[in-house]
Design an enzyme around this catalytic site. Structure first.
Site, PDB file in Angstrom:
ATOM      1  N   GLU A  16     -22.615   7.779  19.807  1.00 36.73           N
ATOM      2  CA  GLU A  16     -21.262   7.276  20.071  1.00 36.73           C
ATOM      3  C   GLU A  16     -21.238   6.318  21.253  1.00 36.73           C
ATOM      4  O   GLU A  16     -20.563   5.288  21.213  1.00 36.73           O
ATOM      5  CB  GLU A  16     -20.289   8.436  20.312  1.00 36.73           C
ATOM      6  CG  GLU A  16     -20.071   9.331  19.098  1.00 36.73           C
ATOM      7  CD  GLU A  16     -19.638   8.563  17.857  1.00 36.73           C
ATOM      8  OE1 GLU A  16     -18.915   7.544  17.994  1.00 36.73           O
ATOM      9  OE2 GLU A  16     -20.035   8.960  16.749  1.00 36.73           O
ATOM     10  N   THR A  62       9.818   3.386  -1.465  1.00 34.94           N
ATOM     11  CA  THR A  62      10.868   4.261  -1.986  1.00 34.94           C
ATOM     12  C   THR A  62      12.055   4.279  -1.040  1.00 34.94           C
ATOM     13  O   THR A  62      13.213   4.193  -1.454  1.00 34.94           O
ATOM     14  CB  THR A  62      10.327   5.691  -2.146  1.00 34.94           C
ATOM     15  OG1 THR A  62       9.085   5.624  -2.836  1.00 34.94           O
ATOM     16  CG2 THR A  62      11.285   6.556  -2.911  1.00 34.94           C
ATOM     17  N   HIS A 102     -22.329   2.881  20.166  1.00 38.11           N
ATOM     18  CA  HIS A 102     -21.242   2.045  19.642  1.00 38.11           C
ATOM     19  C   HIS A 102     -20.426   1.441  20.779  1.00 38.11           C
ATOM     20  O   HIS A 102     -20.179   0.235  20.819  1.00 38.11           O
ATOM     21  CB  HIS A 102     -20.275   2.890  18.798  1.00 38.11           C
ATOM     22  CG  HIS A 102     -20.800   3.286  17.449  1.00 38.11           C
ATOM     23  ND1 HIS A 102     -21.234   2.359  16.531  1.00 38.11           N
ATOM     24  CD2 HIS A 102     -20.911   4.499  16.857  1.00 38.11           C
ATOM     25  CE1 HIS A 102     -21.612   3.009  15.431  1.00 38.11           C
ATOM     26  NE2 HIS A 102     -21.428   4.306  15.602  1.00 38.11           N
ATOM     27  N   ASP A 128     -21.232   3.998   9.241  1.00 32.55           N
ATOM     28  CA  ASP A 128     -21.439   2.727   9.948  1.00 32.55           C
ATOM     29  C   ASP A 128     -22.102   1.718   9.030  1.00 32.55           C
ATOM     30  O   ASP A 128     -21.724   0.546   8.996  1.00 32.55           O
ATOM     31  CB  ASP A 128     -22.359   2.941  11.156  1.00 32.55           C
ATOM     32  CG  ASP A 128     -21.819   3.980  12.119  1.00 32.55           C
ATOM     33  OD1 ASP A 128     -20.589   4.194  12.102  1.00 32.55           O
ATOM     34  OD2 ASP A 128     -22.614   4.568  12.853  1.00 32.55           O
ATOM     35  N   PRO A 181       0.826  -1.213   0.000  1.00 37.47           N
ATOM     36  CA  PRO A 181       0.000   0.000   0.000  1.00 37.47           C
ATOM     37  C   PRO A 181       0.864   1.269   0.000  1.00 37.47           C
ATOM     38  O   PRO A 181       2.054   1.185   0.329  1.00 37.47           O
ATOM     39  CB  PRO A 181      -0.784  -0.100   1.305  1.00 37.47           C
ATOM     40  CG  PRO A 181      -0.412  -1.360   1.946  1.00 37.47           C
ATOM     41  CD  PRO A 181       0.682  -2.007   1.201  1.00 37.47           C
ATOM     42  N   GLY A 190       6.892   2.747   2.716  1.00 38.27           N
ATOM     43  CA  GLY A 190       8.356   2.824   2.719  1.00 38.27           C
ATOM     44  C   GLY A 190       9.029   2.123   1.553  1.00 38.27           C
ATOM     45  O   GLY A 190      10.188   1.751   1.635  1.00 38.27           O
TER      46      GLY A 190
HETATM   47  P1  ADP Z   1       6.002   4.466  -0.622  1.00 41.72           P
HETATM   48  O1  ADP Z   1       7.090   4.602  -1.627  1.00 41.72           O
HETATM   49  O2  ADP Z   1       5.773   3.063  -0.179  1.00 41.72           O
HETATM   50  O3  ADP Z   1       4.714   5.135  -0.987  1.00 41.72           O
HETATM   51  P2  ADP Z   1       7.759   6.090   0.910  1.00 41.72           P
HETATM   52  O4  ADP Z   1       8.979   5.262   0.917  1.00 41.72           O
HETATM   53  O5  ADP Z   1       7.741   7.231  -0.034  1.00 41.72           O
HETATM   54  O6  ADP Z   1       6.480   5.198   0.702  1.00 41.72           O
HETATM   55  O7  ADP Z   1       7.498   6.603   2.392  1.00 41.72           O
HETATM   56  C1  ADP Z   1       6.983   7.865   2.667  1.00 41.72           C
HETATM   57  C2  ADP Z   1       7.485   8.339   4.012  1.00 41.72           C
HETATM   58  O8  ADP Z   1       6.915   7.577   5.057  1.00 41.72           O
HETATM   59  C3  ADP Z   1       8.956   8.185   4.176  1.00 41.72           C
HETATM   60  O9  ADP Z   1       9.633   9.318   3.725  1.00 41.72           O
HETATM   61  C4  ADP Z   1       9.125   7.992   5.665  1.00 41.72           C
HETATM   62  O10 ADP Z   1       9.204   9.233   6.314  1.00 41.72           O
HETATM   63  C5  ADP Z   1       7.841   7.331   6.088  1.00 41.72           C
HETATM   64  N1  ADP Z   1       7.978   5.885   6.253  1.00 41.72           N
HETATM   65  C6  ADP Z   1       7.269   4.957   5.579  1.00 41.72           C
HETATM   66  N2  ADP Z   1       7.603   3.715   5.972  1.00 41.72           N
HETATM   67  C7  ADP Z   1       8.563   3.848   6.907  1.00 41.72           C
HETATM   68  C8  ADP Z   1       9.315   2.923   7.707  1.00 41.72           C
HETATM   69  N3  ADP Z   1       9.144   1.585   7.604  1.00 41.72           N
HETATM   70  N4  ADP Z   1      10.219   3.419   8.579  1.00 41.72           N
HETATM   71  C9  ADP Z   1      10.394   4.746   8.702  1.00 41.72           C
HETATM   72  N5  ADP Z   1       9.724   5.664   7.977  1.00 41.72           N
HETATM   73  C10 ADP Z   1       8.794   5.239   7.093  1.00 41.72           C
HETATM   74 ZN    ZN Z   2     -21.564   5.783  14.152  1.00 39.62          ZN
END
Ligand code: ADP
Ligand code: ZN
Length: 609
Positions: free
Chosen positions: A427, A212, A430, A503, A206, A210
């Site tokens: 609320e 990238t 729930h 809901d 998703p 992380g």
């Molecule tokens: P994706 O490429 O999966 O959409 P990114 O690598 O661009 O996600 O992550 C976006 C930001 O979220 C990163 O710059 C970082 O700050 C944070 N992040 C996401 N996953 C992690 C992780 N496992 N550990 C630390 N920071 C994370």
């Molecule tokens: Zn509700």
């Protein structure tokens, strides 16, 4: 980021620079010109300046006297008067007698200085720079001018010193990528045995988990150049040139091998070629070029391609077949431990007070991605600054979870008294239904402060740990909890509101999944009636059954939800006293914690509020 991108609108970019240079140059030159501006003063001022020995140069003419102050920073002029001893007095005051003090610059010269000269300098510099750039590129590019030339800039090495230790959690993904790092360090070890590395590795998961970061970390760990480009850039930015961009990217990568090439959002170019009429030629050409390039280079040449996507099922099978992106590394949403670790990694960047409990925060933020967690930390720091503190505390973090999940508090949204009561009952409905069913997770917090996301209030449930399996009973309880809000409205007011739409959606989704995906109905047993098509983006699903079955499923979904709704109504009727007590408490406080809730719930009847 060090990545330099080619401007999307080069012309405008150019104009802005020209204007900027002109502006700066004028800022420098104008004071020099301005200095020569002559200020007209009266004779008295002139005389008193002589007395104070404040005159630098002086030039007495027939009908005017031009003079400067001692520092020579200003020029004055005044009319002449019948003043016999003037020359002596001037002499005594130490003034120098000069000529041509007022020499103003000719307008032509000033235009030259402020406009033409800077432009000449600018153009000259520009040509020099582009020549340099061409030299650097080794002049290998056959295209001498035009867009094809500037491509070197797009993929600049920029691992930014990110290492695996910066990526919290994601241990499985890191483990599979460690091999790549090892290979880049020591390729001989692999060639000796005759093993070849996969050319392409697909990171799937998703958004914001992380991917990238992991790709950069691989480059960082292996200490090799990192080329990156996003699939959507191919499609949007380089219209008509996708294929040549791909060729160019690989040419550069091979020159710099060993290196990492990272293609983000590869689904933008790698979508299934579905042979629509008038399909996307541009994208197909780009994709074909990518395939050709990948086939073209033999294994073990040191170029490793990492690609990220959150819709793996939409990728063209040609991309994922052996020899191309044949290895898949899942990068999932972090679990409880992972969330805590990510929070801690990002908390290094802020000043947090010692008593902050990241475990609790991680529990509250269930389902959040790494990017969202990073955002939560930042929001908390911003909140601390807003309230004039220098350290971030627990309540900053708790509030920022709500901000990231539900939006900011809507300070000026005023609920009418009657509405507020309804929301409070809803609320508590729930929460009470959740609490009365032993299997449901306890509530963490209930609030009826409106949020910018449109929620008028919400009940934050917290799981004690991550749950990987849900029993049928637990799902049914969840459905009952979703219906609890509406049920409370019915029981108390005998009237229903629009406040339950979310809901309803959630309850229906769960009920449907029970029947079509989890095989939890007697009638259909373990037959899949639906397949999930978009696992990482909300999980859309498509029906795979006949229209007749569909009709039956719909009926079953209705009766399933109805049954749970009835159960919720009954639970609330039986506990009407507690419902009233809790709702009034929430109505007054607007926000109550899970502990306060449980305390009132467990209190013996008849005790005062
Ligand atoms: P994706 O490429 O999966 O959409 P990114 O690598 O661009 O996600 O992550 C976006 C930001 O979220 C990163 O710059 C970082 O700050 C944070 N992040 C996401 N996953 C992690 C992780 N496992 N550990 C630390 N920071 C994370
Ligand atoms: Zn509700």
């Amino acid at each position: 980021m060090k990545e330099v991108k080619t401007p999307k609108k080069p012309l405008i970019y150019y104009y802005v620079i020209v204007l900027l240079v002109l502006f700066l140059f004028n800022l420098l030159v104008t004071p020099l010109l301005m200095k020569r501006q002559v200020v007209e003063v009266d004779y008295g001022t002139f005389m008193s300046m002589i007395e104070k020995k404040d005159i630098g140069e002086v030039q007495v003419e027939d009908n005017q006297i031009i003079f400067t102050n001692k520092e020579n920073t200003a020029i004055y002029k005044t009319g002449t008067m019948n003043d016999p001893g003037l020359t002596e007095r001037l002499y005594e005051s130490g003034a120098r007698f000069a000529k041509d003090i007022e020499k103003t610059m000719s307008p032509l010269l000033s235009i030259f200085l402020t406009v033409i000269l800077p432009l000449l300098i600018f153009v000259g510099l520009g040509q020099y720079m582009s020549k340099k750039l061409m030299e650097q590129q080794g002049g290998k590019n056959s295209m001498a001018f035009g867009m094809g030339k500037s491509n070197a800039k797009i993929y600049v090495q920029s691992a930014e010193g990110i290492h695996f230790s910066d990526v919290a959690g994601e241990d499985e993904a890191k483990e599979s990528l460690t091999e790549i790092v090892d290979y880049l360090h020591n390729p001989d070890k692999y060639t000796e045995v005759g093993a070849s590395m996969p050319k392409g590795i697909l990171l799937v998961g998703p958004p914001g988990t992380g991917k990238t970061m992991l790709a950069k970390a691989v480059a960082g760990e292996a200490n090799v150049p990192f080329f990156s480009i996003s699939g959507s850039e191919f499609v949007e930015m380089f219209v008509g040139m996708g294929a040549s961009k791909v060729r160019d990217l690989f040419r550069q990568a091979k020159e710099k091998a060993p290196c990492i090439v990272f293609i983000d959002e590869i689904d933008a170019i790698g979508k299934k070629r579905d042979g629509q009429v008038g399909g996307n030629d541009e994208r197909e050409q780009t994709l074909n070029q990518l395939l050709t390039e990948m086939d073209g280079f033999e294994g073990n040449n040191g170029v490793i391609i990492l690609a990220a996507t959150n819709r793996p099922e939409s990728l063209d099978p040609a991309l994922t077949r052996p020899g191309r992106f044949d290895r898949r590394v899942p990068v999932e949403l972090p679990d409880l431990q992972g969330r805590e670790a990510i929070l801690k990694v990002h908390a290094r960047k802020i000043k947090a007070s010692d008593d902050v409990d990241f475990h609790t925060i991680a529990r509250m933020a269930s389902g959040a991605s790494g990017a969202e967690l990073a955002n939560i930390i930042n929001e908390a720091a911003l909140r601390a600054v807003r309230s004039g503190r220098t350290v971030v505390n627990q309540s900053d973090l708790e509030e920022s979870i709500e901000v990231v999940i539900a939006g900011y508090q809507k300070k000026n949204a005023v609920l009418s008294d009657a509405e507020k009561k309804v929301v409070a009952y809803h609320e508590i409905g729930h929460a009470l239904v959740a609490a009365m069913q032993t299997h449901s997770a306890p509530v963490q917090k209930i609030t009826i402060i409106p949020r910018t996301s449109g929620a008028l209030g919400y009940t934050m449930q917290v799981e004690q740990g991550d749950k990987y399996l849900l029993t049928k009973q637990e799902i049914e309880n969840k459905i009952a909890t979703y219906t609890g809000g509406r049920a409370a409205e019915e029981v108390v007011f005998g009237e229903i509101t629009t406040g339950a739409s979310n809901d309803i959606e959630q309850a229906t989704k769960l009920a449907r999944a029970m029947i079509t995906q989890y095989g939890m109905s007697e009638k259909f047993d373990m037959v899949a009636m639906e397949t999930v098509t978009n696992q990482y983006l909300g999980g859309d699903s498509s029906l795979t059954c006949s229209a007749d079955t569909q009709k039956e499923i719909d009926q079953m979904v209705v009766s399933l939800v109805k049954e749970q709704h009835e159960k919720a109504r009954q639970l609330l009727t039986e506990n009407r006293k507690k419902l009233d007590e809790l709702a009034m408490f929430l109505y007054e406080r607007e926000t109550i914690t899970g502990e306060e809730f449980m305390e009132i719930l467990n209190r013996k009847d008849g005790a005062a509020v």
